[in-house]
Design a protein around this motif. Structure first.
Motif, PDB file in Angstrom:
ATOM      1  N   GLY A 147       0.813  -1.213   0.000  1.00 34.41           N
ATOM      2  CA  GLY A 147       0.000   0.000   0.000  1.00 34.41           C
ATOM      3  C   GLY A 147       0.847   1.264   0.000  1.00 34.41           C
ATOM      4  N   TYR A 148       1.962   1.196   0.709  1.00 30.36           N
ATOM      5  CA  TYR A 148       2.825   2.370   0.789  1.00 30.36           C
ATOM      6  C   TYR A 148       3.468   2.670  -0.569  1.00 30.36           C
ATOM      7  N   LEU A 149       3.908   1.605  -1.234  1.00 29.07           N
ATOM      8  CA  LEU A 149       4.466   1.779  -2.582  1.00 29.07           C
ATOM      9  C   LEU A 149       3.431   2.384  -3.515  1.00 29.07           C
ATOM     10  N   LEU A 150       2.227   1.869  -3.388  1.00 26.32           N
ATOM     11  CA  LEU A 150       1.128   2.348  -4.210  1.00 26.32           C
ATOM     12  C   LEU A 150       0.865   3.832  -3.955  1.00 26.32           C
ATOM     13  N   ALA A 151       0.775   4.186  -2.672  1.00 29.60           N
ATOM     14  CA  ALA A 151       0.478   5.575  -2.298  1.00 29.60           C
ATOM     15  C   ALA A 151       1.585   6.510  -2.789  1.00 29.60           C
ATOM     16  N   THR A 152       2.840   6.075  -2.638  1.00 33.52           N
ATOM     17  CA  THR A 152       3.954   6.905  -3.094  1.00 33.52           C
ATOM     18  C   THR A 152       3.810   7.212  -4.582  1.00 33.52           C
ATOM     19  N   ASN A 153       3.427   6.199  -5.342  1.00 29.84           N
ATOM     20  CA  ASN A 153       3.285   6.409  -6.781  1.00 29.84           C
ATOM     21  C   ASN A 153       2.033   7.185  -7.151  1.00 29.84           C
ATOM     22  N   MET A 154       1.007   7.064  -6.313  1.00 20.99           N
ATOM     23  CA  MET A 154      -0.190   7.867  -6.522  1.00 20.99           C
ATOM     24  C   MET A 154       0.137   9.345  -6.343  1.00 20.99           C
ATOM     25  N   ILE A 155       0.906   9.627  -5.297  1.00 22.68           N
ATOM     26  CA  ILE A 155       1.263  11.015  -5.015  1.00 22.68           C
ATOM     27  C   ILE A 155       2.144  11.564  -6.135  1.00 22.68           C
ATOM     28  N   LYS A 156       3.025  10.702  -6.633  1.00 24.63           N
ATOM     29  CA  LYS A 156       3.838  11.133  -7.766  1.00 24.63           C
ATOM     30  C   LYS A 156       2.942  11.512  -8.948  1.00 24.63           C
ATOM     31  N   LEU A 157       1.951  10.685  -9.211  1.00 21.50           N
ATOM     32  CA  LEU A 157       1.027  10.971 -10.313  1.00 21.50           C
ATOM     33  C   LEU A 157       0.301  12.292 -10.082  1.00 21.50           C
ATOM     34  N   ILE A 158      -0.187  12.473  -8.867  1.00 24.32           N
ATOM     35  CA  ILE A 158      -0.916  13.707  -8.548  1.00 24.32           C
ATOM     36  C   ILE A 158       0.004  14.920  -8.697  1.00 24.32           C
ATOM     37  N   GLU A 159       1.232  14.772  -8.210  1.00 24.63           N
ATOM     38  CA  GLU A 159       2.155  15.906  -8.294  1.00 24.63           C
ATOM     39  C   GLU A 159       2.620  16.173  -9.728  1.00 24.63           C
ATOM     40  N   ASN A 160       2.760  15.106 -10.499  1.00 23.40           N
ATOM     41  CA  ASN A 160       3.071  15.279 -11.919  1.00 23.40           C
ATOM     42  C   ASN A 160       2.018  16.155 -12.575  1.00 23.40           C
ATOM     43  N   TRP A 161       0.787  15.812 -12.264  1.00 25.57           N
ATOM     44  CA  TRP A 161      -0.344  16.502 -12.863  1.00 25.57           C
ATOM     45  C   TRP A 161      -0.414  17.950 -12.372  1.00 25.57           C
ATOM     46  N   THR A 162      -0.269  18.117 -11.057  1.00 31.06           N
ATOM     47  CA  THR A 162      -0.311  19.463 -10.467  1.00 31.06           C
ATOM     48  C   THR A 162       0.756  20.352 -11.069  1.00 31.06           C
ATOM     49  N   SER A 163       1.927  19.754 -11.236  1.00 30.44           N
ATOM     50  CA  SER A 163       3.057  20.497 -11.746  1.00 30.44           C
ATOM     51  C   SER A 163       2.748  21.107 -13.112  1.00 30.44           C
ATOM     52  N   ILE A 164       2.114  20.347 -13.976  1.00 28.33           N
ATOM     53  CA  ILE A 164       1.747  20.873 -15.291  1.00 28.33           C
ATOM     54  C   ILE A 164       0.622  21.887 -15.155  1.00 28.33           C
ATOM     55  N   ASN A 165      -0.330  21.570 -14.284  1.00 33.89           N
ATOM     56  CA  ASN A 165      -1.473  22.458 -14.135  1.00 33.89           C
ATOM     57  C   ASN A 165      -1.132  23.791 -13.471  1.00 33.89           C
TER      58      ASN A 165
END
Lengths: 261, 265
Positions: free
Chosen positions: B80-98
């Motif tokens: 779950g922790y690995l999953l969450a870390t990658n979820m946050i990366k995805l969210i931050e990737n998106w935020t960064s562009i936005n």
């Protein structure tokens, strides 16, 4: 304050429909007409066209002549989503490797780039071959001229394996618990050891911190082992890979832990 | 109707991300436990949902090995922790562009490797300076200010601009700038050489290293020990000096260094 993360609606809009994801994956390769999309994906004409409308409305794709083109941003979004998908698939594929195991010592960076390990193989012992994990490592070391390793425990074979490498003028760099220092080094021929240290061919970093990860980087392969949640090392599972990306991943982790200890 | 087999294949291909990304409840629960274990009451307050709904979500995640319950605390498993870390990366990737969709959408990104576009989260704290009609050189002036504080600069310079070069020479002369590395295409290098003063003062300067490359790049990247900055070209091929990205965080420097190294071979 704890930072709040939230999935935005765009991410949900993409993830909600496999058909939209499939369309984007096709358009990302090259622009296509509705008919080409139908042929390529086997999805019905009506599903394709209704989703194209939705994508176009939100400005993710553009129609030029009769072909649909993916827009710059949607392509980036799509690739990021696929990167996430690949990571999740990898995490699921090796579930038994992570699950009930301690991953505290992996850096955030190595977790974020976990997908670099996608070509790995999970080596497991079997009742007929209980030394399979150890022998895999041994074989890799024997074929190597350079090794970098984090050894959280001492296997009686290690001193000899290290000696073999320094004998052929190779390089060894290891991170070990402080209390293993004498155990390993006293078993290596004194003369060879001293010469290797002097030439910089043998580098040993010791730490009093707990080491919760087993990592070995050989010339062509890298292998990762973890501790179980109960604190014992899992000798029965090893994640190993020989692709370039995982080598780099392992080197980054090695350097991260080296800086920490 | 799409036939059954196609449907199943599609479902299978994307089922993992769909499971996590389409349910607000599941994704919120995972993210809520990322920083620390949570008990039911804390989750109820955070998610503002009734216990029954939350317990249902927790049960689902537990069956999937994403979380477990220890005494009264719910926590992420390693999986779950690995999953969450990658979820946050995805969210931050998106935020960064936005943070600035226009910047990323308007420009030609072909020379930025895919690997770096997938790691946009590293740029999440970057700022963007835009010139306005009342201040046409706002972006350029900000750039000059930044480089004037650096002792070391590594630059991918895809344009021949006397203005830029003059400022660099000025900094070298003042001796604040100790080292300047320039990656330039052969065409740009030819233009520099054709200016007698530049040939002598820039190319002849011991503190300057020129790395010529064949390709005409579409990125103006400046990488120094304390900041990165980047300007790009419009999709029609024209250089855009009106919008500049500036990153000063450790992560932004990492992103910039990777991009620079890509072309410094």
């Amino acid at each position: 304050m704890i930072k709040q993360y939230d999935l935005n609606n765009e991410i949900k809009f993409f993830a909600k429909s496999e058909i939209r994801l499939k369309i984007l994956s096709e358009l990302q390769k090259e622009p296509k007409s509705v008919k080409e999309l139908v042929n390529k994906t086997n999805i019905t004409y009506s599903s394709i066209s209704s989703n194209l409308v939705k994508l176009e409305e939100r400005d993710y794709i553009t129609k030029k002549k009769n072909k649909y083109h993916i827009n710059t941003l949607s392509e980036i979004y799509y690739n990021q989503l696929m990167e996430f998908k690949n990571s999740v698939d990898l995490i699921n594929n090796f579930d038994e490797f992570w699950n009930k195991h301690n991953i505290n010592q992996l850096s955030i960076n190595s977790m974020q780039n976990i997908n670099d390990l996608k070509n790995s193989e999970l080596v497991e012992t079997t009742p007929l071959d209980i030394y399979r994990t150890h022998n895999t490592i041994k074989e890799n070391i024997l074929q190597s001229n350079t090794i970098k390793a984090i050894f959280p425990y001492l296997h009686p074979d290690y001193p000899q394996l290290i000696e073999n490498i320094i004998e052929k003028n190779g390089n060894v760099e290891i991170i070990i618990p402080k209390n293993m220092f004498n155990g390993i080094l006293s078993e290596i021929d004194k003369g060879k050891r001293k010469a290797a240290v002097k030439n910089g061919n043998l580098k040993v970093h010791t730490t009093t911190n707990e080491l919760n990860v087993y990592l070995i980087i050989c010339d062509e392969t890298m292998s990762l082992g973890l501790f179980k949640s109960d604190g014992s090392f899992d000798q029965n599972r090893l994640l190993t890979s020989s692709c370039e990306k995982s080598q780099k991943w392992a080197n980054d982790l090695f350097n991260f832990i080296k800086d920490e200890v | 109707m799409t036939n059954l087999q196609t449907k199943q294949e599609l479902n299978n291909e994307f089922k993992n991300i769909k499971y996590i990304l389409t349910s607000t409840m599941r994704s919120k629960l995972i993210l809520a436990m990322y920083n620390a274990p949570r008990n039911l009451e804390e989750l109820r307050n955070e998610l503002k949902k009734p216990s029954a709904t939350i317990l249902h979500g927790l049960k689902e995640l537990e069956t999937k090995n994403i979380i477990n319950k220890v005494q009264k605390q719910y926590q992420l498993t390693s999986h779950g922790y690995l999953l969450a870390t990658n979820m946050i990366k995805l969210i931050e990737n998106w935020t960064s562009i936005n943070n600035n969709t226009a910047f990323w959408d308007n420009h030609d990104l072909t020379d930025i490797p895919q690997e770096l576009l997938k790691n946009m989260h590293l740029l999440k704290d970057a700022t963007y300076i835009t010139s306005t009609t009342s201040d046409l050189s706002n972006a350029f002036n900000k750039y000059l200010k930044l480089i004037s504080t650096s002792s070391e600069l590594k630059i991918i310079m895809p344009i021949y601009s006397e203005n830029h070069i003059k400022h660099m020479l000025e900094l070298l002369k003042k001796n604040k700038l100790k080292y300047l590395e320039l990656i330039v295409s052969e065409d740009i290098l030819k233009s520099i050489k054709s200016n007698k003063s530049f040939k002598e003062k820039l190319l002849g300067n011991k503190k300057v290293k020129i790395i010529p490359i064949k390709k005409n790049l579409k990125i103006f990247l400046t990488y120094s020990p304390n900041f990165i900055s980047m300007t790009l070209f419009f999709k029609d091929g024209h250089y855009d000096d009106s919008q500049i990205l500036i990153g000063e965080s450790k992560n932004a420097l990492k992103w910039g260094s990777k991009l620079y190294k890509k072309y410094n071979k």
